[in-house]
Design an enzyme around this catalytic site. Sequence first.
Site, PDB file in Angstrom:
ATOM      1  N   TRP A   1       2.500  -1.095   9.307  1.00  0.00           N
ATOM      2  CA  TRP A   1       3.103   0.218   9.145  1.00  0.00           C
ATOM      3  C   TRP A   1       4.414   0.207   9.899  1.00  0.00           C
ATOM      4  CZ3 TRP A   1       2.155   4.289   6.083  1.00  0.00           C
ATOM      5  CH2 TRP A   1       2.957   5.426   6.306  1.00  0.00           C
TER       6      TRP A   1
ATOM      7  N   GLU B   1      -3.178  -0.127   8.367  1.00  0.00           N
ATOM      8  CA  GLU B   1      -1.961   0.217   9.124  1.00  0.00           C
ATOM      9  C   GLU B   1      -2.079  -0.317  10.545  1.00  0.00           C
ATOM     10  OE1 GLU B   1      -0.913   4.396   9.358  1.00  0.00           O
ATOM     11  OE2 GLU B   1      -1.263   4.658   7.211  1.00  0.00           O
TER      12      GLU B   1
ATOM     13  N   ASN C   1      -6.491   8.750   3.448  1.00  0.00           N
ATOM     14  CA  ASN C   1      -5.906   8.122   4.623  1.00  0.00           C
ATOM     15  C   ASN C   1      -6.200   8.990   5.841  1.00  0.00           C
ATOM     16  OD1 ASN C   1      -3.900   6.245   6.040  1.00  0.00           O
ATOM     17  ND2 ASN C   1      -3.129   8.280   6.553  1.00  0.00           N
ATOM     18  N   GLU C   2      -6.921   8.441   6.786  1.00  0.00           N
ATOM     19  CA  GLU C   2      -7.122   9.099   8.079  1.00  0.00           C
ATOM     20  C   GLU C   2      -7.531  10.567   7.974  1.00  0.00           C
ATOM     21  OE1 GLU C   2      -3.723   8.581  10.606  1.00  0.00           O
ATOM     22  OE2 GLU C   2      -3.888   6.413  10.615  1.00  0.00           O
TER      23      GLU C   2
ATOM     24  N   HIS D   1      -2.731  11.018   1.108  1.00  0.00           N
ATOM     25  CA  HIS D   1      -2.116  10.772   2.416  1.00  0.00           C
ATOM     26  C   HIS D   1      -1.424  12.074   2.824  1.00  0.00           C
ATOM     27  CE1 HIS D   1      -0.585   7.362   5.184  1.00  0.00           C
ATOM     28  NE2 HIS D   1      -0.227   8.500   5.752  1.00  0.00           N
TER      29      HIS D   1
ATOM     30  N   ARG E   1       0.858  -1.189   0.000  1.00  0.00           N
ATOM     31  CA  ARG E   1       0.000   0.000   0.000  1.00  0.00           C
ATOM     32  C   ARG E   1       0.893   1.237   0.000  1.00  0.00           C
ATOM     33  NH1 ARG E   1      -2.293   2.913   4.982  1.00  0.00           N
ATOM     34  NH2 ARG E   1      -3.489   4.535   3.965  1.00  0.00           N
TER      35      ARG E   1
ATOM     36  N   TYR F   1      -3.622   1.892  16.250  1.00  0.00           N
ATOM     37  CA  TYR F   1      -2.331   1.922  16.944  1.00  0.00           C
ATOM     38  C   TYR F   1      -2.401   1.721  18.452  1.00  0.00           C
ATOM     39  CZ  TYR F   1      -0.081   3.347  12.632  1.00  0.00           C
ATOM     40  OH  TYR F   1       0.406   3.357  11.358  1.00  0.00           O
TER      41      TYR F   1
ATOM     42  N   ASN G   1      -6.983   1.941  10.273  1.00  0.00           N
ATOM     43  CA  ASN G   1      -5.642   2.076  10.859  1.00  0.00           C
ATOM     44  C   ASN G   1      -5.797   2.096  12.368  1.00  0.00           C
ATOM     45  OD1 ASN G   1      -4.803   2.404   8.245  1.00  0.00           O
ATOM     46  ND2 ASN G   1      -4.150   4.536   8.475  1.00  0.00           N
TER      47      ASN G   1
ATOM     48  N   GLU H   1       8.362  10.775  10.103  1.00  0.00           N
ATOM     49  CA  GLU H   1       7.191  10.660  10.962  1.00  0.00           C
ATOM     50  C   GLU H   1       6.616  12.063  11.245  1.00  0.00           C
ATOM     51  OE1 GLU H   1       5.148   8.373  11.686  1.00  0.00           O
ATOM     52  OE2 GLU H   1       4.015   9.454  13.199  1.00  0.00           O
ATOM     53  N   TRP H   2       6.232  12.738  10.159  1.00  0.00           N
ATOM     54  CA  TRP H   2       5.503  14.001  10.234  1.00  0.00           C
ATOM     55  C   TRP H   2       6.166  15.014  11.167  1.00  0.00           C
ATOM     56  CZ3 TRP H   2       3.056  13.736   5.946  1.00  0.00           C
ATOM     57  CH2 TRP H   2       2.540  12.528   5.508  1.00  0.00           C
TER      58      TRP H   2
ATOM     59  N   PHE I   1       9.317   3.487  12.586  1.00  0.00           N
ATOM     60  CA  PHE I   1       8.194   2.554  12.497  1.00  0.00           C
ATOM     61  C   PHE I   1       8.482   1.385  11.539  1.00  0.00           C
ATOM     62  CE2 PHE I   1       5.514   5.962  14.255  1.00  0.00           C
ATOM     63  CZ  PHE I   1       4.470   5.282  14.870  1.00  0.00           C
TER      64      PHE I   1
HETATM   65  C1  PNW Z   1      -0.770   7.394  10.931  1.00  0.00           C
HETATM   66  N1  PNW Z   1      -2.985   9.700  16.541  1.00  0.00           N
HETATM   67  O1  PNW Z   1      -0.803   8.610  11.604  1.00  0.00           O
HETATM   68  C2  PNW Z   1      -0.442   7.725   9.486  1.00  0.00           C
HETATM   69  O2  PNW Z   1      -1.326   7.174   8.551  1.00  0.00           O
HETATM   70  C3  PNW Z   1       0.979   7.476   9.127  1.00  0.00           C
HETATM   71  O3  PNW Z   1       1.334   8.319   8.073  1.00  0.00           O
HETATM   72  C4  PNW Z   1       1.865   7.631  10.342  1.00  0.00           C
HETATM   73  O4  PNW Z   1       3.219   7.572  10.037  1.00  0.00           O
HETATM   74  C5  PNW Z   1       1.479   6.537  11.314  1.00  0.00           C
HETATM   75  O5  PNW Z   1       0.096   6.543  11.586  1.00  0.00           O
HETATM   76  C6  PNW Z   1       2.239   6.595  12.632  1.00  0.00           C
HETATM   77  O6  PNW Z   1       1.971   7.788  13.311  1.00  0.00           O
HETATM   78  C7  PNW Z   1      -1.346   8.803  12.837  1.00  0.00           C
HETATM   79  O7  PNW Z   1      -2.735  10.795  17.066  1.00  0.00           O
HETATM   80  C8  PNW Z   1      -1.031   9.997  13.481  1.00  0.00           C
HETATM   81  O8  PNW Z   1      -3.734   8.880  17.111  1.00  0.00           O
HETATM   82  C9  PNW Z   1      -1.575  10.298  14.697  1.00  0.00           C
HETATM   83  C10 PNW Z   1      -2.443   9.400  15.294  1.00  0.00           C
HETATM   84  C11 PNW Z   1      -2.762   8.201  14.664  1.00  0.00           C
HETATM   85  C12 PNW Z   1      -2.211   7.910  13.431  1.00  0.00           C
END
Ligand code: PNW
Length: 510
Positions: A447, A401, A188-189, A143, A99, A327, A325, A454-455, A463
Site C-alpha cells: 500500500w 496491504e 476492506n477493513e 472500500h 488490487r 501496519y 492488512n 488518505e481519508w 503512502f
Molecule cells: C487502511 N488504523 O486504513 C486502508 O485500507 C487504506 O485505505 C488506507 O489508506 C491505509 O490503510 C493507510 O491508512 C487504515 O487506525 C486506517 O489502525 C486506519 C487504521 C488502519 C488502516
Amino acid sequence: MQTAVSIAKHLVPRTFVEGGDGAGSEVTTLKFPADFVWGTATASYQIEGAWDEGGRGLSIWDTFSRASCPDTGDVACDHFHRYQEDVKLMQSLGLKNYRFSISWPRIQPTGRGPANAEGVAFYHALIDCLLAHGITPLVTLYHWDLPQALETEHGGWLGREVVPAFEEYARLCFAAFGDRVKTWLTFNEPWCTCVLGYGTGEHAPGATSADGAKVYLSGHHCLLAHAAAVDVYRREFQPAQRGAIGITLNANWNEPLAHSDVAIAANHRDAAERMTLWALGWFADPIWKGDYPEEMRARCGPRLPSFTEEEKVLLKGSSDFLGLNHYSSDFVQDSGDGDFISHWGKPSKGGYFGDQHGTALTHPAWARTDMGWSVVPWGFEKLLLWCQRRYSPAGGIYVTENGCAVAEPTKEAAIKDDFRVAFLNGYVAAMHQAMEQGADVRGYFAWSFLDNFEWSLGYSKRFGIVRVDYDTQERTPKASARWLSSVVASNAVQLARDARFMDAATMHAA
Ligand code: PNW
C-alpha cells in the site's frame, strides 16, 4: 517501574543468517515460493477523482470530506482519466497483480437498482487494460465509499436494509466482471468502517457511539452483507467463473507487556489477546468459527447482536482465504493494572475500546512513520503466526496491504524514499520468517501504488511507491517502486538489518 529493558527479555529473538565475510554483515537472500503473488493496492475514492462524471452518484465520503476533512477526493489522482498511463507504469515496473476497489456509487448511483452503464464501462476498460498489460486484477467490492442515498435512507451500515442492497450490488459486479476477475474481496477493513465511521466519527459517515452499540451493530451488518455476497457468488457464479472470494481484515500486533509478577504478566497477555480478538476475531471468528469470540459475547452483552443459526451457517467458511492488512504494533497492558507506564500511551475509554480493558503503548525507541505508527517488523511475523494458528485459512493468507507514510515535501525527497524501502524490506523479511515457521502466506500487496487521498488526513500523507504531483498529476516512481520491481523480478528479498528498526533480539539495547 516497568521499563523498556525488561520488556525485551521476553521477546523471542529472530534469527539472522550471517553474511559471507563472517564478520556479521548479516545480509542474506530470502527466496519466496514460485507462485507467490506480488502486487500493489489502491481504493476507488482515494485515487479516481471524477466525482461527478460517468453518472456516478454521491458517496458518504463526498459528503463527509466536504464537511469534515482538509481535502476531498473530487480529483484525487485523476485515475478515472489516467488509468491507461497508470497501468502502463505498473507494467513498466514489472508488477503483475493489482488490487483496486470498485466504487459502488459508480455502479449504482443511489445504491439500488440497475447498473449504471457508464460506471460499468469504466471498470470494463480498466480490467481489459490490466489484462492486456499482463496484470491480474484483484477486486474489492467495498472500500468505504457507500452510496450516500443508503446512508440518508437507512442510516448506512446501521440499517439492516443495506445487507440486501450490498448483495444486489455484488451480484451486478460478479455478473459484469467475473469472467475476468478471479479474486474478489467483499470488504476492506470493516473494522475501520465500524470503529472509525460509527464509533469515533473520524471516518464517514462520522457517527459516534459512546457505548459502542453502533460499532457492533454496523459490524454485524457488514458480516451479514459479506456472507450474503459470498453466498450469491458461490451459488450463481463460482461454478462457472471459478474464482475465489474472501474478505480483508486489518490488525495491529498486540505484544503483551512483560512483568516479573506472574499474575500481572498473565493479565497483560490476556489483554493483548483480547485486543487482537476485538480487532480481528470480531470479524474472523464468525467467518472461520461461526460466531463472535466468547470473550466479546461476555463483555459486550446485548450491545453485540446475535446471529441466527441460519446466519451462522452462512457465515462459517465464507472466505476462501484471509486477506490481511497490517501496519503497526503496540505493547499492551491490562487497563486495570494502574499507570506504571501509561505515559507511553493513551488509556482507552468507554464503549468499543473500554470493553477490551487493554491499553496500547508504544516503545519509546521504536521508529515511527509519518502517521505516527510504530515500525515493528517482528510484530507482523507474530500476527501472521497468530492468524495461522487460530484460523488456518484453507486458501492461505494474502497480505492485501502493508506500507508506510513518509513526509515527502518535494519530488527530490520522494524519489529517495529509503525509509520506505527499509520499512517494506523489513516487513517482507518478517513475513518470510513467519512463512518459515508455518504461516501459509500466498501474496503481498504494498500500500499503495500511488500517493493518494488518505481519508480524513487528505493529501498530507504519502503512502505511494509512486509520487503524485497533485498540481500536474505527474507520476514519478520512488526508490521503493524500484525496490518492489527487483523483489518481483527475483522473487526474493535481500535481508539486511536496519539500524532504525529494532528487532526483538536487539530491543534490550534500547
Ligand atoms: C487502511 N488504523 O486504513 C486502508 O485500507 C487504506 O485505505 C488506507 O489508506 C491505509 O490503510 C493507510 O491508512 C487504515 O487506525 C486506517 O489502525 C486506519 C487504521 C488502519 C488502516
